[in-house]
Scaffold this motif. Structure first.
Motif, PDB file in Angstrom:
ATOM      1  N   THR A  29       0.835  -1.206   0.000  1.00 17.50           N
ATOM      2  CA  THR A  29       0.000   0.000   0.000  1.00 17.50           C
ATOM      3  C   THR A  29       0.868   1.253   0.000  1.00 17.50           C
ATOM      4  OG1 THR A  29      -1.731  -1.162   1.199  1.00 17.50           O
ATOM      5  CG2 THR A  29      -1.806   1.237   1.266  1.00 17.50           C
ATOM      6  N   GLY A  30       0.527   2.179  -0.886  1.00 18.47           N
ATOM      7  CA  GLY A  30       1.219   3.470  -0.910  1.00 18.47           C
ATOM      8  C   GLY A  30       2.592   3.488  -1.546  1.00 18.47           C
ATOM      9  N   VAL A  31       2.960   2.441  -2.315  1.00 22.83           N
ATOM     10  CA  VAL A  31       4.293   2.434  -2.944  1.00 22.83           C
ATOM     11  C   VAL A  31       4.304   3.159  -4.294  1.00 22.83           C
ATOM     12  CG1 VAL A  31       5.007   0.308  -1.812  1.00 22.83           C
ATOM     13  CG2 VAL A  31       3.918   0.168  -4.042  1.00 22.83           C
ATOM     14  N   GLY A  32       3.099   3.530  -4.775  1.00 24.87           N
ATOM     15  CA  GLY A  32       3.049   4.318  -6.001  1.00 24.87           C
ATOM     16  C   GLY A  32       2.698   3.557  -7.263  1.00 24.87           C
ATOM     17  N   LYS A  33       1.948   2.474  -7.137  1.00 28.63           N
ATOM     18  CA  LYS A  33       1.540   1.678  -8.316  1.00 28.63           C
ATOM     19  C   LYS A  33       0.745   2.546  -9.306  1.00 28.63           C
ATOM     20  CE  LYS A  33      -0.751  -1.285  -5.760  1.00 28.63           C
ATOM     21  NZ  LYS A  33      -0.390  -0.847  -4.396  1.00 28.63           N
ATOM     22  N   THR A  34      -0.250   3.242  -8.768  1.00 35.43           N
ATOM     23  CA  THR A  34      -1.109   4.071  -9.623  1.00 35.43           C
ATOM     24  C   THR A  34      -0.311   5.200 -10.248  1.00 35.43           C
ATOM     25  OG1 THR A  34      -2.902   3.616  -8.078  1.00 35.43           O
ATOM     26  CG2 THR A  34      -3.284   5.351  -9.685  1.00 35.43           C
ATOM     27  N   GLU A  35       0.560   5.811  -9.450  1.00 32.34           N
ATOM     28  CA  GLU A  35       1.335   6.960  -9.940  1.00 32.34           C
ATOM     29  C   GLU A  35       2.263   6.569 -11.085  1.00 32.34           C
ATOM     30  OE1 GLU A  35       2.018  10.840 -10.304  1.00 32.34           O
ATOM     31  OE2 GLU A  35       0.523   9.906  -9.010  1.00 32.34           O
ATOM     32  N   ILE A  36       2.883   5.369 -10.997  1.00 32.87           N
ATOM     33  CA  ILE A  36       3.750   4.887 -12.082  1.00 32.87           C
ATOM     34  C   ILE A  36       2.930   4.735 -13.357  1.00 32.87           C
ATOM     35  CG2 ILE A  36       5.066   2.898 -12.923  1.00 32.87           C
ATOM     36  CD1 ILE A  36       6.014   2.506  -9.986  1.00 32.87           C
ATOM     37  N   ALA A  37       1.758   4.106 -13.230  1.00 33.88           N
ATOM     38  CA  ALA A  37       0.882   3.902 -14.390  1.00 33.88           C
ATOM     39  C   ALA A  37       0.444   5.247 -14.983  1.00 33.88           C
ATOM     40  CB  ALA A  37      -0.339   3.084 -13.990  1.00 33.88           C
ATOM     41  N   ARG A  38       0.081   6.180 -14.094  1.00 31.17           N
ATOM     42  CA  ARG A  38      -0.390   7.496 -14.560  1.00 31.17           C
ATOM     43  C   ARG A  38       0.715   8.255 -15.285  1.00 31.17           C
ATOM     44  NH1 ARG A  38      -2.647   9.282 -10.100  1.00 31.17           N
ATOM     45  NH2 ARG A  38      -4.814   9.012 -10.700  1.00 31.17           N
ATOM     46  N   ARG A  39       1.934   8.209 -14.755  1.00 32.76           N
ATOM     47  CA  ARG A  39       3.047   8.939 -15.386  1.00 32.76           C
ATOM     48  C   ARG A  39       3.453   8.324 -16.717  1.00 32.76           C
ATOM     49  NH1 ARG A  39       6.967  11.882 -11.034  1.00 32.76           N
ATOM     50  NH2 ARG A  39       5.340  12.431  -9.550  1.00 32.76           N
ATOM     51  N   LEU A  40       3.421   7.001 -16.796  1.00 33.98           N
ATOM     52  CA  LEU A  40       3.733   6.323 -18.058  1.00 33.98           C
ATOM     53  C   LEU A  40       2.698   6.707 -19.121  1.00 33.98           C
ATOM     54  CD1 LEU A  40       4.778   2.767 -16.820  1.00 33.98           C
ATOM     55  CD2 LEU A  40       6.253   4.433 -17.944  1.00 33.98           C
ATOM     56  N   ALA A  41       1.428   6.761 -18.704  1.00 29.73           N
ATOM     57  CA  ALA A  41       0.360   7.152 -19.626  1.00 29.73           C
ATOM     58  C   ALA A  41       0.575   8.579 -20.119  1.00 29.73           C
ATOM     59  CB  ALA A  41      -0.995   7.036 -18.929  1.00 29.73           C
ATOM     60  N   LYS A  42       0.999   9.450 -19.203  1.00 34.28           N
ATOM     61  CA  LYS A  42       1.233  10.856 -19.569  1.00 34.28           C
ATOM     62  C   LYS A  42       2.399  10.980 -20.553  1.00 34.28           C
ATOM     63  CE  LYS A  42       1.116  15.371 -17.344  1.00 34.28           C
ATOM     64  NZ  LYS A  42       1.126  16.110 -16.071  1.00 34.28           N
ATOM     65  N   LEU A  43       3.446  10.166 -20.335  1.00 33.23           N
ATOM     66  CA  LEU A  43       4.622  10.204 -21.212  1.00 33.23           C
ATOM     67  C   LEU A  43       4.276   9.832 -22.649  1.00 33.23           C
ATOM     68  CD1 LEU A  43       7.383   8.629 -18.938  1.00 33.23           C
ATOM     69  CD2 LEU A  43       7.393  10.945 -19.850  1.00 33.23           C
ATOM     70  N   VAL A  44       3.387   8.861 -22.820  1.00 41.42           N
ATOM     71  CA  VAL A  44       3.026   8.428 -24.177  1.00 41.42           C
ATOM     72  C   VAL A  44       1.761   9.118 -24.686  1.00 41.42           C
ATOM     73  CG1 VAL A  44       4.155   6.183 -23.979  1.00 41.42           C
ATOM     74  CG2 VAL A  44       1.760   6.392 -23.321  1.00 41.42           C
ATOM     75  N   GLY A  45       1.200  10.034 -23.876  1.00 38.19           N
ATOM     76  CA  GLY A  45       0.016  10.787 -24.301  1.00 38.19           C
ATOM     77  C   GLY A  45      -1.225   9.921 -24.430  1.00 38.19           C
ATOM     78  N   ALA A  46      -1.362   8.934 -23.537  1.00 37.91           N
ATOM     79  CA  ALA A  46      -2.505   8.017 -23.609  1.00 37.91           C
ATOM     80  C   ALA A  46      -3.593   8.420 -22.614  1.00 37.91           C
ATOM     81  CB  ALA A  46      -2.040   6.591 -23.313  1.00 37.91           C
ATOM     82  N   PRO A  47      -4.869   8.285 -23.007  1.00 39.37           N
ATOM     83  CA  PRO A  47      -5.958   8.546 -22.057  1.00 39.37           C
ATOM     84  C   PRO A  47      -5.860   7.544 -20.913  1.00 39.37           C
ATOM     85  CG  PRO A  47      -6.804   8.293 -24.309  1.00 39.37           C
ATOM     86  CD  PRO A  47      -5.373   7.874 -24.330  1.00 39.37           C
ATOM     87  N   PHE A  48      -6.001   8.022 -19.677  1.00 39.88           N
ATOM     88  CA  PHE A  48      -5.805   7.154 -18.505  1.00 39.88           C
ATOM     89  C   PHE A  48      -6.859   7.450 -17.448  1.00 39.88           C
ATOM     90  CE2 PHE A  48      -4.203   6.684 -14.174  1.00 39.88           C
ATOM     91  CZ  PHE A  48      -3.673   5.389 -14.180  1.00 39.88           C
ATOM     92  N   ILE A  49      -7.415   6.400 -16.875  1.00 38.94           N
ATOM     93  CA  ILE A  49      -8.270   6.585 -15.696  1.00 38.94           C
ATOM     94  C   ILE A  49      -7.956   5.500 -14.673  1.00 38.94           C
ATOM     95  CG2 ILE A  49     -10.212   7.697 -16.887  1.00 38.94           C
ATOM     96  CD1 ILE A  49     -11.702   4.931 -16.452  1.00 38.94           C
ATOM     97  N   LYS A  50      -8.192   5.824 -13.415  1.00 36.87           N
ATOM     98  CA  LYS A  50      -8.014   4.844 -12.340  1.00 36.87           C
ATOM     99  C   LYS A  50      -9.394   4.600 -11.734  1.00 36.87           C
ATOM    100  CE  LYS A  50      -6.842   4.323  -7.602  1.00 36.87           C
ATOM    101  NZ  LYS A  50      -7.047   4.989  -6.332  1.00 36.87           N
ATOM    102  N   VAL A  51      -9.775   3.333 -11.619  1.00 33.16           N
ATOM    103  CA  VAL A  51     -11.061   3.001 -11.009  1.00 33.16           C
ATOM    104  C   VAL A  51     -10.823   2.014  -9.871  1.00 33.16           C
ATOM    105  CG1 VAL A  51     -12.375   3.375 -13.125  1.00 33.16           C
ATOM    106  CG2 VAL A  51     -11.511   1.091 -12.631  1.00 33.16           C
ATOM    107  N   GLU A  52     -11.761   1.964  -8.952  1.00 32.50           N
ATOM    108  CA  GLU A  52     -11.664   1.023  -7.837  1.00 32.50           C
ATOM    109  C   GLU A  52     -12.699  -0.075  -8.030  1.00 32.50           C
ATOM    110  OE1 GLU A  52     -11.935   3.114  -4.168  1.00 32.50           O
ATOM    111  OE2 GLU A  52     -10.202   4.372  -4.598  1.00 32.50           O
ATOM    112  N   ALA A  53     -12.236  -1.300  -8.073  1.00 39.31           N
ATOM    113  CA  ALA A  53     -13.122  -2.433  -8.332  1.00 39.31           C
ATOM    114  C   ALA A  53     -14.257  -2.517  -7.314  1.00 39.31           C
ATOM    115  CB  ALA A  53     -12.317  -3.722  -8.329  1.00 39.31           C
TER     116      ALA A  53
END
Length: 238
Positions: free
Chosen positions: A1-25
């Motif tokens: 918890t809190g190691v930055g899983k979502t943040e890594i995904a979000r930043r990678l998406a931003k780098l490649v200019g991809a639409p990104f959303i985070k949802v909670e199951a």
């Protein structure tokens, strides 16, 4: 918890200019239980994608929109400050006002301008707005105008948003938004472990329902959105 899983995904998406959303199951539940429809994650992704394309389009037309806004505000300012003109030649006077306007000297000066009743200063900060009747019937009904007395700074923001809206092609934005969501979209499904358990409690029935509903979307299906049908075959799910 809190190691930055979502943040890594979000930043990678931003780098490649991809639409990104985070949802909670855990926010999704089987129909009949309190919660959201699982397909809404695709609708959210398309909204984010269209917003991203719109931001890019606004950036390309912002210079033109600002020039139009300056012209409109200049006209009001020259009339409001006419008594201070004295013997100054018209072109010198207007150039001075334009320079002062760009330097922000009139930011807090109040002027009265006519604007569309439904236009707000442009805010594209990732917040999702609900569909309003104005957005549904906007193209069918003539836009109402009203006079407002506001500061030059606020007027500039409103007119730039208004003029930018006229300069961009809405249909092209929606088409590109759907294409990007389908081909480049990334959905980060968080807390997937919370719905992965089996048990006898009532809540677990709902969790199994979420698993069952998420599966066809991840495997590839077509979801109907307000921008048209969206295929999930090439969406990246994390």
């Amino acid at each position: 918890t809190g190691v930055g899983k979502t943040e890594i995904a979000r930043r990678l998406a931003k780098l490649v200019g991809a639409p990104f959303i985070k949802v909670e199951a855990t926010k999704y539940t089987e129909v009949g239980y309190v919660g959201r429809d699982v397909e809404s994650m695709i609708r959210d992704l398309v909204e984010a994608s269209v917003r991203m394309v719109k931001e890019e389009q606004f950036a390309t037309v912002s210079v033109r929109a600002r020039k139009i806004a300056e012209k409109r505000i200049m006209k009001v300012l020259t009339e409001a400050l006419a008594d201070k003109k004295g013997e100054t030649p018209k072109d010198v006077w207007e150039n001075q006002i334009l320079t002062d306007l760009r330097d922000g000297k009139y930011d807090n000066f109040n002027i009265e301008i006519e604007v569309n009743d439904d236009v707000r200063p442009l805010e594209l900060n990732g917040m999702q707005a609900e569909i309003s009747l104005g957005s549904i019937f906007g193209d069918l009904m003539p836009k109402r105008k009203k006079k407002r007395k506001i500061s030059v700074k606020e007027a500039m923001n409103i007119i730039i948003a208004e003029e930018s809206d006229k300069l961009i092609d809405d249909d092209a934005v929606k088409t590109e938004g759907v294409r990007r969501a389908e081909e480049e979209g990334i959905i980060f499904i968080d807390e997937i472990d919370k719905i992965a358990g089996k048990g006898e409690r009532g809540a677990d029935v709902s969790r199994e329902g979420v698993q069952r509903d998420i599966l066809p979307i991840v495997e590839g299906s077509t979801v109907v959105t307000k921008y048209g049908p969206v295929k999930t075959d090439f969406v990246l799910f994390i």
